[in-house]
Scaffold this active site. Sequence first.
Site, PDB file in Angstrom:
ATOM      1  N   ASN A   4      -2.483   1.695  15.346  1.00 11.03           N
ATOM      2  CA  ASN A   4      -3.134   0.993  17.119  1.00 11.03           C
ATOM      3  C   ASN A   4      -3.366   2.461  17.528  1.00 11.03           C
ATOM      4  O   ASN A   4      -3.259   4.101  17.641  1.00 11.03           O
ATOM      5  CB  ASN A   4      -2.576   0.851  17.746  1.00 11.03           C
ATOM      6  CG  ASN A   4      -0.504   1.857  18.003  1.00 11.03           C
ATOM      7  OD1 ASN A   4      -0.835   2.157  18.045  1.00 11.03           O
ATOM      8  ND2 ASN A   4       0.652   0.795  17.758  1.00 11.03           N
ATOM      9  N   GLY A  52       4.395  -4.297  11.309  1.00 11.30           N
ATOM     10  CA  GLY A  52       2.840  -4.351  10.024  1.00 11.30           C
ATOM     11  C   GLY A  52       2.855  -2.785   8.986  1.00 11.30           C
ATOM     12  O   GLY A  52       3.864  -2.909   9.141  1.00 11.30           O
ATOM     13  N   ILE A  60       1.082  -1.504   0.368  1.00  9.25           N
ATOM     14  CA  ILE A  60      -0.040  -0.034   0.342  1.00  9.25           C
ATOM     15  C   ILE A  60       0.737   1.424  -0.060  1.00  9.25           C
ATOM     16  O   ILE A  60       0.514   2.140  -0.827  1.00  9.25           O
ATOM     17  CB  ILE A  60      -0.600   0.485   1.508  1.00  9.25           C
ATOM     18  CG1 ILE A  60      -2.508   0.847   0.812  1.00  9.25           C
ATOM     19  CG2 ILE A  60      -0.538   0.298   2.710  1.00  9.25           C
ATOM     20  CD1 ILE A  60      -3.305   0.730   1.737  1.00  9.25           C
ATOM     21  N   SER A  85      -7.165  -5.038  11.018  1.00  9.96           N
ATOM     22  CA  SER A  85      -7.058  -5.703  11.896  1.00  9.96           C
ATOM     23  C   SER A  85      -6.939  -7.031  11.779  1.00  9.96           C
ATOM     24  O   SER A  85      -6.858  -8.028  12.387  1.00  9.96           O
ATOM     25  CB  SER A  85      -8.200  -5.934  12.430  1.00  9.96           C
ATOM     26  OG  SER A  85      -8.753  -4.459  13.391  1.00  9.96           O
ATOM     27  N   THR A  86      -6.508  -7.336  10.591  1.00  9.34           N
ATOM     28  CA  THR A  86      -6.001  -9.181   9.729  1.00  9.34           C
ATOM     29  C   THR A  86      -4.608  -9.738  10.433  1.00  9.34           C
ATOM     30  O   THR A  86      -4.299 -10.244  10.015  1.00  9.34           O
ATOM     31  CB  THR A  86      -6.339  -9.599   8.498  1.00  9.34           C
ATOM     32  OG1 THR A  86      -5.397  -8.511   7.480  1.00  9.34           O
ATOM     33  CG2 THR A  86      -7.944  -9.775   8.555  1.00  9.34           C
ATOM     34  N   ASP A  94       1.277  -0.373   9.878  1.00  9.68           N
ATOM     35  CA  ASP A  94       1.666   0.814  10.636  1.00  9.68           C
ATOM     36  C   ASP A  94       3.194   1.330  10.448  1.00  9.68           C
ATOM     37  O   ASP A  94       3.795   2.303   9.654  1.00  9.68           O
ATOM     38  CB  ASP A  94       1.511   0.733  11.770  1.00  9.68           C
ATOM     39  CG  ASP A  94       1.358   2.324  12.194  1.00  9.68           C
ATOM     40  OD1 ASP A  94       1.772   2.700  12.171  1.00  9.68           O
ATOM     41  OD2 ASP A  94       0.538   2.078  13.595  1.00  9.68           O
TER      42      ASP A  94
HETATM   43  P1  ADP Z   1      -3.451  -4.790  12.252  1.00  6.74           P
HETATM   44  O1  ADP Z   1      -2.786  -4.875  14.096  1.00  6.74           O
HETATM   45  O2  ADP Z   1      -5.155  -4.240  12.518  1.00  6.74           O
HETATM   46  O3  ADP Z   1      -4.078  -6.341  12.568  1.00  6.74           O
HETATM   47  P2  ADP Z   1      -0.886  -5.119  10.513  1.00  6.74           P
HETATM   48  O4  ADP Z   1      -0.551  -4.263   9.976  1.00  6.74           O
HETATM   49  O5  ADP Z   1      -0.780  -6.511  11.329  1.00  6.74           O
HETATM   50  O6  ADP Z   1      -2.490  -4.317  10.757  1.00  6.74           O
HETATM   51  O7  ADP Z   1      -1.744  -5.918   9.338  1.00  6.74           O
HETATM   52  C1  ADP Z   1      -2.891  -5.553   8.563  1.00  6.74           C
HETATM   53  C2  ADP Z   1      -3.105  -6.281   7.233  1.00  6.74           C
HETATM   54  O8  ADP Z   1      -2.466  -5.221   6.608  1.00  6.74           O
HETATM   55  C3  ADP Z   1      -2.119  -7.245   7.264  1.00  6.74           C
HETATM   56  O9  ADP Z   1      -3.526  -8.078   6.173  1.00  6.74           O
HETATM   57  C4  ADP Z   1      -0.896  -7.227   6.912  1.00  6.74           C
HETATM   58  O10 ADP Z   1      -0.521  -8.608   5.727  1.00  6.74           O
HETATM   59  C5  ADP Z   1      -1.097  -5.972   6.266  1.00  6.74           C
HETATM   60  N1  ADP Z   1       0.349  -5.642   5.084  1.00  6.74           N
HETATM   61  C6  ADP Z   1       1.330  -5.439   6.261  1.00  6.74           C
HETATM   62  N2  ADP Z   1       2.589  -4.237   5.580  1.00  6.74           N
HETATM   63  C7  ADP Z   1       1.217  -4.327   4.164  1.00  6.74           C
HETATM   64  C8  ADP Z   1       1.884  -3.210   3.571  1.00  6.74           C
HETATM   65  N3  ADP Z   1       3.098  -2.731   3.572  1.00  6.74           N
HETATM   66  N4  ADP Z   1       1.027  -2.902   2.514  1.00  6.74           N
HETATM   67  C9  ADP Z   1      -0.791  -3.652   2.308  1.00  6.74           C
HETATM   68  N5  ADP Z   1      -0.809  -4.858   3.122  1.00  6.74           N
HETATM   69  C10 ADP Z   1       0.357  -4.467   4.482  1.00  6.74           C
END
Ligand code: ADP
Length: 188
Positions: free
Chosen positions: A32, A40, A19, A129-130, A42
Amino acid sequence: MLKELELHGVLIKLVQGDITRSQTEAIVNAANSSLLGGGGVDGAIHRAGGPAILEECKQIRAMQGGCPPGQAVITGGGKLKARHVIHTVGPIWRGGRNNEAGVLAEAYQNSLALACDYEIKSIAFPSISTGAYGYPLEEAAAVAIKTICDFLARKSDCPLTEIHLVAFDPSTMAAYSESLSNCSPQKT
Ligand code: ADP
């Protein structure tokens, strides 16, 4: 596999990838409540966007003391292609009987409402959240897509024309595709 759908003049597009590379005007961060960054998506957004985003998050924190689950705040995009980052906080999965679906829907709704307020035309969402928050993938995809479809059925005076759902992995993509084909928005 269904990858896009036009609904009420808005293109909903499923995209696989990172993203932080999105060309949309805004991207959504699965933040958060502290707004101080994390792992992740964030962490990826703060790394790619540089320190300006965290500075703005700290200012918002000083004013309103963080961001409760389901709410959303907006900052600039720093070094990202996106001009804005909408930071929203999804629910932590605790078995499904603690209004997780309601809070997840609010996170999407409030992000979309903020995008409309800022006259944003295109926005990209990660799968909120996934990851670390443990929300089951298929259920989260169903909530995400139903919420977006219902929002579009009710929207008025919002310049949004494109919504991307960014799947970081093929299983997220498959879950989105399945839900998109079930999308039956309420008629206005
Ligand atoms: P949460 O704490 O809301 O669960 P996470 O960041 O741990 O957030 O995960 C949310 C989703 O984002 C997961 O499906 C993860 O695989 C995805 N994710 C992680 N990095 C990226 C990225 N650079 N671009 C898009 N999606 C991502």
